[in-house]
Write a protein that holds these residues in place. Structure first.
Motif, PDB file in Angstrom:
ATOM      1  N   LEU A  17     -55.479   3.245   1.947  1.00 61.32           N
ATOM      2  CA  LEU A  17     -54.276   3.822   1.346  1.00 61.32           C
ATOM      3  C   LEU A  17     -53.485   4.626   2.379  1.00 61.32           C
ATOM      4  O   LEU A  17     -52.250   4.555   2.411  1.00 61.32           O
ATOM      5  N   ALA A  55     -59.713   4.985   0.590  1.00 64.21           N
ATOM      6  CA  ALA A  55     -58.888   6.114   1.039  1.00 64.21           C
ATOM      7  C   ALA A  55     -58.218   5.785   2.371  1.00 64.21           C
ATOM      8  O   ALA A  55     -57.026   6.038   2.562  1.00 64.21           O
ATOM      9  N   ALA A  56     -58.975   5.194   3.288  1.00 59.32           N
ATOM     10  CA  ALA A  56     -58.416   4.854   4.594  1.00 59.32           C
ATOM     11  C   ALA A  56     -57.370   3.747   4.458  1.00 59.32           C
ATOM     12  O   ALA A  56     -56.313   3.800   5.098  1.00 59.32           O
ATOM     13  N   MET A  70     -59.938   6.071  -6.282  1.00 53.84           N
ATOM     14  CA  MET A  70     -58.924   5.629  -5.326  1.00 53.84           C
ATOM     15  C   MET A  70     -58.149   4.398  -5.812  1.00 53.84           C
ATOM     16  O   MET A  70     -57.067   4.115  -5.329  1.00 53.84           O
ATOM     17  N   HIS A  94     -65.558   4.637  -1.155  1.00 50.34           N
ATOM     18  CA  HIS A  94     -64.518   5.605  -1.514  1.00 50.34           C
ATOM     19  C   HIS A  94     -63.630   5.859  -0.305  1.00 50.34           C
ATOM     20  O   HIS A  94     -62.396   5.840  -0.384  1.00 50.34           O
ATOM     21  N   SER A  95     -64.271   6.067   0.845  1.00 52.18           N
ATOM     22  CA  SER A  95     -63.508   6.280   2.070  1.00 52.18           C
ATOM     23  C   SER A  95     -62.801   5.004   2.520  1.00 52.18           C
ATOM     24  O   SER A  95     -61.738   5.073   3.136  1.00 52.18           O
ATOM     25  N   VAL A 127     -66.061   2.736   7.808  1.00 53.47           N
ATOM     26  CA  VAL A 127     -66.248   3.968   7.042  1.00 53.47           C
ATOM     27  C   VAL A 127     -67.671   4.114   6.506  1.00 53.47           C
ATOM     28  O   VAL A 127     -68.478   3.190   6.626  1.00 53.47           O
ATOM     29  N   GLU A 128     -67.934   5.276   5.905  1.00 51.16           N
ATOM     30  CA  GLU A 128     -69.286   5.577   5.438  1.00 51.16           C
ATOM     31  C   GLU A 128     -69.458   5.345   3.932  1.00 51.16           C
ATOM     32  O   GLU A 128     -70.533   5.588   3.402  1.00 51.16           O
ATOM     33  N   SER A 129     -68.422   4.897   3.252  1.00 50.65           N
ATOM     34  CA  SER A 129     -68.535   4.629   1.810  1.00 50.65           C
ATOM     35  C   SER A 129     -67.324   3.820   1.360  1.00 50.65           C
ATOM     36  O   SER A 129     -66.311   3.770   2.058  1.00 50.65           O
TER      37      SER A 129
END
Lengths: 384, 298
Positions: free
Chosen positions: A65, A62-63, A89, A58-59, A54-56
Motif C-alpha cells: 500500500l 502494508a508495504a 490492511m 500484514h506487513s 517482509v516478516e508477515s
C-alpha cells in the motif's frame, strides 16, 4: 509462447508481464512458488521491481500500500491465515483506493491445520471492498492478473485473483504466455490521479469526520458498481489482442438447461465433465461458473439462470449459521424477479476433500427429484 | 577587551508545520515534529500510524504539515515506510527522505514486529518514535514504554506500573543499524543536528525522542521543557548516539545528576509514590546511567 506451468507460476508470470514495480510478500503454503519465481525474476533482472521480503502478511500488504500510494504498481500473494492476517490492511487498500493486485490461493482456515483447498479464506474478505476473481485454469490465472491491474487502476479499487490450492496452484497446465509488447499495449503504466509525493504534498487517510466519511464510502460503492461493465469491456479488448475473452461469468450449455450447476474455481471444469455425461443420458444440465464474485454479477447471473427451472449452487465454503455463500448470493440475485427458478444449495469439498463428477451427478439427481429445496444446505460427501 | 561570544543559530527558520494543528498545550510531540521537519526539509514524506499525531495533523481535508503524509495503520509505520520508499524509488523519486513517525505504543508495542523487520532489512528510512510513555491518544493507558512507578488509567494508583520501561534502544542497537539517537525537545539544537545527520546516512535510522505530555503525565503545560531538561539532567533520559550498533557517544555529559525526585514531583502520575519507592526508581536510574556511561566509554 506456450509453457507448461503450475497455477502459482501463472500468477508470477501475470505479475511480471504486468510490470509490477514493488512486490512485498511472506511465504505460506500453498503460495510459496508464486513469490519464489518472482524473487528469481527480480534477482536476474527479468522483472525490474523491488521485492520487499517482509516478516508477515500484514506487513506485506502494508508495504504494497505504501508503494501503491507512492505511485508504483504493487503485487503480493498469500493464502488462508496470511489473508486473514492481512484483513485490516485489505480495508485499508480499498478505503484508501490503492489498486494493489493480490493472488490468493484458496486454503482452508485452521484449526485444525489444513493446507488444502476451500474458499472460506477469500469469502471471509468479501466485504472488504476488493474486486474478487475466481479462476478455473492456469491460463485464466495469468490473464486475470493483467486484466485485474487494468480494471483496478482505472477505478482505484484493489483486486484479488483467487485459485484453488493444489488442484490449480500446483497443477501444471499449458499456458500461453503473452508477449510483453502486447501486454504493454493493453496495460499502460500506472498513473494515479493523486499520489504521495513531495512535488504536491497531500495528507492521505487522515481523521475523517461524519461530515465526509460517508461520501467516501458512497463513492467506493458507486465505482464498484462500474466494475462488471468494465470487466466485460476490458475482457473484450483482451480478446482482440490475445484471443481469449475474459468475462464476469462463464456459461456452458445453459441455454436449454433444465438444471444449471452454479460453480466457482476448478469445480467448474469438473462440473462440465458431468454436464456432458448427463447430456448424453438425456438430462439437460448446464454450468454457470462465476468468475467475478465481487462485485456480484447480478445481471449476468439473472440473465443466465432465469431461463432454467432449477438451479443447484455448489459451495466449497460455508457461512456458519447461514448457508453456502454463493448460494446466498444467487438467491439474493433472484429475489423479487419474475422468473424464479428453484434454487438448491450444496456444500462439498471443505478442507480439500475432492469434488468429483460423481458428486455433481448426485447433486443433479437430488435437485431433479425434489420440487423444492427441503433443506437449505445439502451436504455432499460428509460422514455424518 | 573581552572576547565577544557570537551565538550561531543552527535551527533553520523554515517552517514546515503550521499553527492551527490540534495538539494540546505543552505537547512535546508537536514541538518534536516541528523541529524534525526543520532539519529534514521539504523533500520528506512521512508515514504516521495511529498515535496522537494522527489527530494533531488536523482532520480531513486539512493538514498542518507542508509535506506529504500517509496516515497508515497502527502497526505499520515501518512496513508502510518501507513500501513508500520502494515505491518512490521505482517512480524515480530517489531523493525523498521517508520518515516513519510513531508514538511509543506504535513503536514499543504493536509496531515492533514491523520495525524489527525493517531494521533487519536495513530499509532506507528514518524511524522516529516520539515517546510520551503511554497510549495518550486513547486516554492514557499503559504501554511498555510507561516507566516504573507511573500511574495510567490501566495502571491505577493501587496497582501502579510495577514493570520497567522496555529498553527500545537496546533492542534497536542489537539490530546494528547505521544510526540510533536519543533526542529531547528541551535540546532543540541537538535534536535538529541529529535529524540532519540522520538524513545524510543510508539505511535504517532510529531516533527516540522524549516528548512530554502534560495531559497524561498530570503536569503543567508550562513545565514541559523543564521536565524534558530534568529528564536529561537526572540521567533518566540521557542524550546519546549509536553508530553501527556499537559506537556509543554521550552528547550531554551531566557532571552532577539531579535527584530523580525533582523530576517525579512535577508529575501527578508519580504523586502516589512513597519515599522508598522513589529510592527504588533512583537506583534504577543510577544503574541505567552507569551502563550508558560504560557503553559510551566513560
Amino acid at each position: 509462447m506456450k509453457k507448461v506451468i503450475m497455477g502459482n507460476h501463472a500468477l508470477s508470470y501475470g505479475a511480471m508481464l504486468s510490470r509490477s514495480q514493488v512486490i512485498a510478500a511472506y511465504p505460506i503454503t500453498p503460495q510459496t512458488q508464486v513469490v519464489e519465481l518472482l524473487s528469481e525474476m527480480c534477482a536476474d533482472g527479468t522483472l525490474e521491481a523491488k521485492f520487499i521480503k517482509v516478516e508477515s502478511e500484514h506487513s506485506a500488504m502494508a508495504a504494497c500500500l505504501g508503494a501503491s500510494l507512492a505511485g508504483a504498481r504493487a503485487f503480493t500473494a498469500t493464502s488462508a491465515q496470511g489473508l486473514a492476517l492481512m484483513h485490516e490492511m485489505l480495508h485499508w487498500a480499498s478505503g484508501g483506493r490503492m489498486p494493489v493486485v493480490l493472488g490468493n490461493i484458496n486454503r482452508a482456515m485452521a484449526p485444525g491445520w489444513s493446507i488444502w483447498s476451500d474458499q472460506n479464506d477469500s469469502l471471509s474478505e468479501r466485504d472488504t471492498g476488493w474486486i474478487q476473481f475466481y479462476c478455473s485454469s492456469n491460463q485464466e490465472v495469468l490473464d486475470s492478473v493483467i486484466q485485474a491491474f487494468k480494471v483496478s487502476e482505472k477505478l482505484m479499487i484493489p483486486s484479488m485473483i483467487i485459485l484453488d490450492a493444489f488442484s490449480l496452484s500446483h497443477t501444471y497446465e499449458v499456458v500461453e504466455i503473452p508477449e510483453q509488447e502486447k501486454v504493454d499495449g493493453y496495460l499502460p503504466p500506472f498513473k494515479p490521479p493523486f499520489r504521495l509525493t513531495t512535488e504536491e504534498p497531500h495528507a492521505f487517510g487522515g481523521l475523517t469526520s461524519p461530515d465526509h466519511y460517508m461520501e467516501l464510502r458512497y463513492k467506493l460503492q458507486k465505482d464498484m458498481e462500474k466494475v462488471p461493465a468494465l470487466v466485460d469491456e476490458t475482457g473484450r479488448e483482451y480478446e482482440k489482442i490475445f484471443g481469449r475473452r475474459l468475462s464476469q461469468v462463464d456459461d456452458y450449455r445453459c441455454d436449454d438447461a433444465e438444471l444449471i450447476l452454479v460453480t466457482s474455481g476448478t469445480a467448474g471444469y469438473t462440473a462440465r465433465v458431468a454436464v456432458d455425461e448427463l447430456r448424453e443420458k438425456g438430462i439437460k444440465a448446464g454450468n454457470l461458473r462465476i468468475r467475478l464474485f465481487r462485485p456480484f454479477p447480478f445481471e449476468k447471473v439473472r440473465q443466465i439462470v432465469s431461463s432454467a427451472p432449477k438451479v443447484a449452487v455448489l459451495d466449497r465454503n460455508i457461512s456458519y449459521g447461514h448457508h453456502g455463500i454463493f448460494y446466498q448470493e444467487v438467491k439474493s440475485a433472484l429475489y423479487g424477479q419474475t422468473a424464479k427458478p428453484t434454487v438448491f444449495g450444496f456444500i462439498a469439498g471443505l478442507g480439500g476433500r475432492d469434488i468429483t463428477k460423481d458428486h455433481f451427478k448426485e447433486i443433479v439427481e437430488y435437485a431433479l427429484s425434489k420440487d423444492k429445496a427441503e433443506e437449505e444446505i445439502v451436504w455432499i460427501g460428509v460422514k455424518k | 577587551m573581552t572576547k565577544e561570544k557570537k551565538m550561531v543559530i543552527t535551527i533553520p527558520r523554515e517552517e514546515l508545520m503550521s499553527p492551527g494543528h490540534l495538539a494540546c498545550q505543552g505537547c512535546g510531540a508537536s514541538l518534536a515534529m516541528r523541529l524534525a521537519l526543520k532539519a529534514l526539509g521539504q523533500k520528506t514524506a512521512v508515514c504516521i500510524p495511529a498515535c496522537c499525531w494522527a489527530v494533531i495533523d488536523g482532520p480531513f481535508p486539512y493538514s498542518s504539515l507542508d509535506i506529504p503524509i500517509y496516515h497508515c495503520a497502527f502497526e505499520t509505520a515501518a512496513s508502510s515506510a518501507s513500501g513508500v520508499k520502494a515505491g518512490l524509488e521505482m517512480v524515480g523519486e530517489t531523493e525523498t527522505t521517508v520518515l516513519a513517525w510513531a508514538g511509543d505504543g506504535g513503536t514499543f508495542d504493536i509496531g515492533i514486529q514491523a520495525l524489527s523487520a525493517a531494521a533487519e532489512r536495513n530499509e532506507d528510512i528514518i524511524y522516529a518514535c516520539y515517546d510520551n510513555e503511554a497510549y495518550m491518544n486513547t486516554g492514557i493507558q499503559r504501554s511498555s514504554a510507561t516507566p516504573l512507578g507511573a500511574w495510567t488509567t490501566t495502571t491505577p494508583v493501587k496497582h501502579y506500573k510495577k514493570e520497567r520501561k522496555k529498553d527500545i534502544i537496546g533492542i534497536m542497537a542489537a539490530h546494528e543499524i547505521p544510526y540510533i539517537a536519543t533526542a529531547s525537545v528541551a535540546y532543540p539544537e541537538d535534536l535538529v543536528r541529529k535529524f540532519k545527520k540522520a538524513r545524510e546516512i543510508k539505511g535504517t535510522r532510529f531516533i527516540h525522542i522524549y516528548a512530554p505530555c502534560p495531559v497524561g503525565w498530570k503536569s503543567q503545560p508550562e513545565d514541559s521543557i523543564k521536565l524534558a531538561k530534568l529528564a536529561v539532567q537526572t540521567g533518566y533520559f540521557p542524550l546519546f548516539e549509536i553508530e553501527d550498533g556499537e559506537n556509543w557517544t554521550l552528547n550531554f555529559k551531566v557532571k552532577e545528576r539531579k535527584p530523580i525526585s525533582e523530576y517525579l514531583k512535577l508529575q501527578g502520575r508519580f504523586r502516589h509514590l512513597k519515599e522508598e519507592e522513589i529510592a527504588i526508581i533512583q537506583k534504577e536510574v543510577d544503574t541505567k546511567w552507569e551502563k550508558t556511561l560504560k557503553k559510551c566509554g566513560l
